[in-house]
Design a protein around this motif. Structure first.
Motif, mmCIF file in Angstrom:
data_model
loop_
_atom_site.group_PDB
_atom_site.id
_atom_site.type_symbol
_atom_site.label_atom_id
_atom_site.label_comp_id
_atom_site.label_asym_id
_atom_site.label_seq_id
_atom_site.Cartn_x
_atom_site.Cartn_y
_atom_site.Cartn_z
ATOM 1 N N SER A 47 2.114 3.682 2.130
ATOM 2 C CA SER A 47 0.914 2.876 2.389
ATOM 3 C C SER A 47 -0.101 3.195 1.308
ATOM 4 N N PHE A 48 -0.895 2.163 0.912
ATOM 5 C CA PHE A 48 -1.795 2.297 -0.236
ATOM 6 C C PHE A 48 -3.224 1.922 0.127
ATOM 7 N N LYS A 99 3.159 -3.265 -7.172
ATOM 8 C CA LYS A 99 4.361 -2.991 -7.962
ATOM 9 C C LYS A 99 5.002 -1.672 -7.542
ATOM 10 N N VAL A 100 4.178 -0.613 -7.411
ATOM 11 C CA VAL A 100 4.698 0.699 -7.014
ATOM 12 C C VAL A 100 5.223 0.662 -5.587
ATOM 13 N N ARG A 101 4.488 -0.023 -4.703
ATOM 14 C CA ARG A 101 4.936 -0.127 -3.305
ATOM 15 C C ARG A 101 6.323 -0.753 -3.235
ATOM 16 N N GLY A 102 6.543 -1.856 -4.000
ATOM 17 C CA GLY A 102 7.848 -2.519 -3.991
ATOM 18 C C GLY A 102 8.949 -1.642 -4.552
ATOM 19 N N LEU A 103 8.630 -0.891 -5.620
ATOM 20 C CA LEU A 103 9.642 -0.013 -6.214
ATOM 21 C C LEU A 103 10.094 1.062 -5.231
ATOM 22 N N ILE A 104 9.118 1.641 -4.502
ATOM 23 C CA ILE A 104 9.473 2.690 -3.516
ATOM 24 C C ILE A 104 10.267 2.091 -2.368
ATOM 25 N N ASN A 155 3.276 0.496 4.910
ATOM 26 C CA ASN A 155 3.980 -0.232 3.814
ATOM 27 C C ASN A 155 3.160 -1.426 3.334
ATOM 28 N N GLN A 156 1.884 -1.203 3.071
ATOM 29 C CA GLN A 156 1.037 -2.285 2.588
ATOM 30 C C GLN A 156 -0.093 -1.712 1.751
ATOM 31 N N VAL A 157 -0.777 -2.623 1.055
ATOM 32 C CA VAL A 157 -1.872 -2.242 0.153
ATOM 33 C C VAL A 157 -3.165 -2.811 0.700
#
Length: 588
Positions: free
Chosen positions: A550-551, A531-536, A582-584
């Protein structure tokens, strides 16, 4: 604040406190004196109010008049339920009796103008009939309905109604024939029987005797007809013979067991109508032939209901409006109302008012209630309620002395409190500086590590999310360090606005952030990270444009420390960076 200034302020507070305290004491003494004076005024008012509440007993005759008036059918008779006033079934064997109660009640209240008097009179006269006996004598009386026999009770009801309507002189009735009809029902024992009550056959009963005597009383009042001395003597003997010495009361028939307070009234009313003349003479005649002393004891012991009211039967569990009315009537006529608890009786009657002017739910109970009110001389208007006299008012509210005492204490303590507050504020600021990142306002690494220790003591499902801004060096190189700081602040706010209150967001260092998620399984941690990755990713940063992060995620395992939990999340973050950013990535 300097030390010298603090001392000066403390002395000022103490001096002001002393002045405030002296003022408070002076006002307190002044108000106490004023209070004592006003209390005397209030006590006098309370006494007057208690007397008002005790004596402010009244009823509304007009409400009863209105209640009865709407119950008269156009044909003159009365019904209990005005909604059924035109139903044929409402004209029945009870209509004559209901009409008598309604009309006599209205007469007591001076309310006859509210009804159709001619219709009422015509209805009563429609029940009149003349017959010829075996010897050719004309007898006359009244019946409850066409096809029903003439009766003593219907005749009494009709005569009482006509008398209330001032219609006893009507040419449509033969008073002498009515008198003969009643006398023809007297037995040799002095009592009377009534075809209206077939259960007695032609045997005498006190009920029938009382109806006969009341009817004869109306005839004597409206004409020159008199009750013979022989009839009087025999009725007196019958009443005396109806006395039940075992129960100490009157019974409905000679030899039967007394158990009905109505029979006490019937004995009284039979004697009352035997005597002509003033009420004083009637009273003397009745008390000389009625066992009044024993009756009073019996009424008090056997017929008194809870609340000092009265019941029809012996050993009552509840009061009866009719029985109470009949006994009030008896004591009223005998000038013995002091025997009654008048206030209790009146309060009982008032408690039975279900609608304005209506008591007990029907015409008869309303008739009884009105009879009680009139015989006990209950007022028809309320008393004037006493008013509280104007009290002397203090120049200040009563709370002011106490507020001044509190203020004095407050002033003495204020210096200490303000100093303590100053220290607490300073301590809070220092703690904030220790635990917070200056640039982003987020918690720092040390605070996050202490949060982990706190939660790990009881929580076995903690997850840690690390994230790093992709290509952050290019932001600083291309747009400058101020733009980089702006990105750090913007991402901090974006993340902080989209996590739970229980989550701990910290700046781990540089462009790297950490989210400690208590009570969070790995699945939920992945969801939050995505969710946070998409928001950023979808956020556009002013001047710079779009950025990604990146997470790396790890969830607590048995015997994990902050270092081991971080190590796995850091490896997952490193893997995310090396796998295209850009991934988890979750590290198990």
């Amino acid at each position: 604040m300097t030390r010298v200034k603090a001392k000066r302020l403390s002395f000022t507070y103490i001096l002001i406190a002393a002045i405030v305290l002296l003022l408070g004491v002076s006002l307190h003494v002044y108000q106490q004196n004023l209070k004592q004076f006003n209390q005397v005024q209030i006590d006098q008012y309370q006494k007057s109010l208690e007397q008002y509440q005790e004596n402010n007993i009244y009823y509304n005759p007009q409400a009863t008049i209105d209640w009865l008036a709407i119950r008269q059918n156009t044909n003159g008779y009365f019904v209990t339920n005005p909604d059924l006033i035109n139903e044929p079934s409402q004209l029945n064997a009870n209509s004559l009796r209901a009409t008598r109660y309604a009309v006599t009640t209205l007469a007591q209240l001076d309310g006859l103008d509210a009804i159709n008097l001619n219709a009422a009179k015509d209805f009563i006269l429609s029940r009149y009939q003349e017959v010829v006996d075996d010897e050719g004598n004309i007898l006359a009386g009244f019946r409850v309905q066409a096809g029903k026999p003439l009766g003593i009770r219907p005749t009494m009801d009709a005569l009482l109604t006509l008398n209330a309507l001032s219609a006893m002189s009507s040419e449509r009735i033969n008073l002498s024939a009515i008198n003969d009809f009643i006398i023809s029902h007297q037995n040799t024992d002095g009592g009377f029987w009534d075809p209206h009550y077939p259960k007695y056959g032609q045997q005498s009963c006190l009920k029938c005797t009382s109806f006969a005597m009341r009817a004869l009383g109306v005839l004597q009042q409206a004409s020159s007809l008199k009750v013979s001395a022989e009839t009087k003597s025999s009725v007196v003997n019958y009443v005396k013979a109806s006395w039940d010495s075992d129960v100490q009361s009157y019974s409905d028939q000679i030899g039967s067991t007394a158990n009905d307070s109505y029979d006490i009234f019937r004995a009284f009313i039979s004697l009352w109508h035997l005597k002509e003349g003033a009420e004083k003479d009637k009273r003397t005649f009745v008390t000389s032939n009625l066992n009044i002393t024993d009756i009073k004891k019996t009424i008090d012991i056997k017929f008194k209901a809870p609340g000092n009211t009265y019941s029809r039967k012996i050993s009552p569990s509840s009061a009866s409006m009719k029985a109470t009315h009949l006994l009030v009537w008896l004591f009223y006529k005998l000038d013995m109302l002091d025997f009654l608890d008048k206030k209790a009786v009146i309060n009982y009657v008032k408690s039975k008012q279900s609608n304005p002017g209506e008591y007990g739910g029907d015409i008869y109970n309303t008739y009884s209630a009105t009879g009680i009110f009139t015989k006990l001389s209950v007022a028809t208007t309320p008393l004037i309620e006493p008013t509280l006299p104007a009290l002397n008012k203090s120049i200040v509210p009563p709370s002011v002395p106490y507020l001044l005492y509190i203020l004095a204490i407050f002033l003495v303590l204020f210096s200490t409190i303000s100093t303590k507050k100053h220290l607490e504020t300073k301590t809070t600021l220092l703690e904030s500086q220790v635990n917070k990142d200056k640039l982003t306002g987020l918690f720092n690494r040390a605070y996050l590590e202490s949060s982990f220790v706190y939660h790990a003591a009881s929580d076995k499902s903690i997850s840690l999310i690390l994230l790093d801004i992709d290509n952050f060096k290019a932001v600083n190189d291309n747009f400058g360090h101020l733009a980089g700081d702006f990105v750090l602040q913007s991402i901090s706010k974006l993340i902080n606005d989209n996590i739970r209150k229980t989550d701990v967001l910290a700046r781990w260092g540089g462009e790297e952030f950490a989210i400690l998620c208590p009570s969070t399984q790995s699945t939920h941690a992945k969801f939050l990270a995505e969710k946070v990755r998409g928001l950023i990713q979808d956020h556009t940063f002013d001047t710079i444009g779009n950025l990604t992060c990146s997470f790396g995620i790890s969830s607590i395992a048995e015997d994990d420390t902050m270092d081991t939990l971080f190590e796995r999340a850091d490896k997952a973050l490193y893997q995310a960076k090396n796998s295209g950013k850009n991934q988890v990535i979750f590290s198990s």
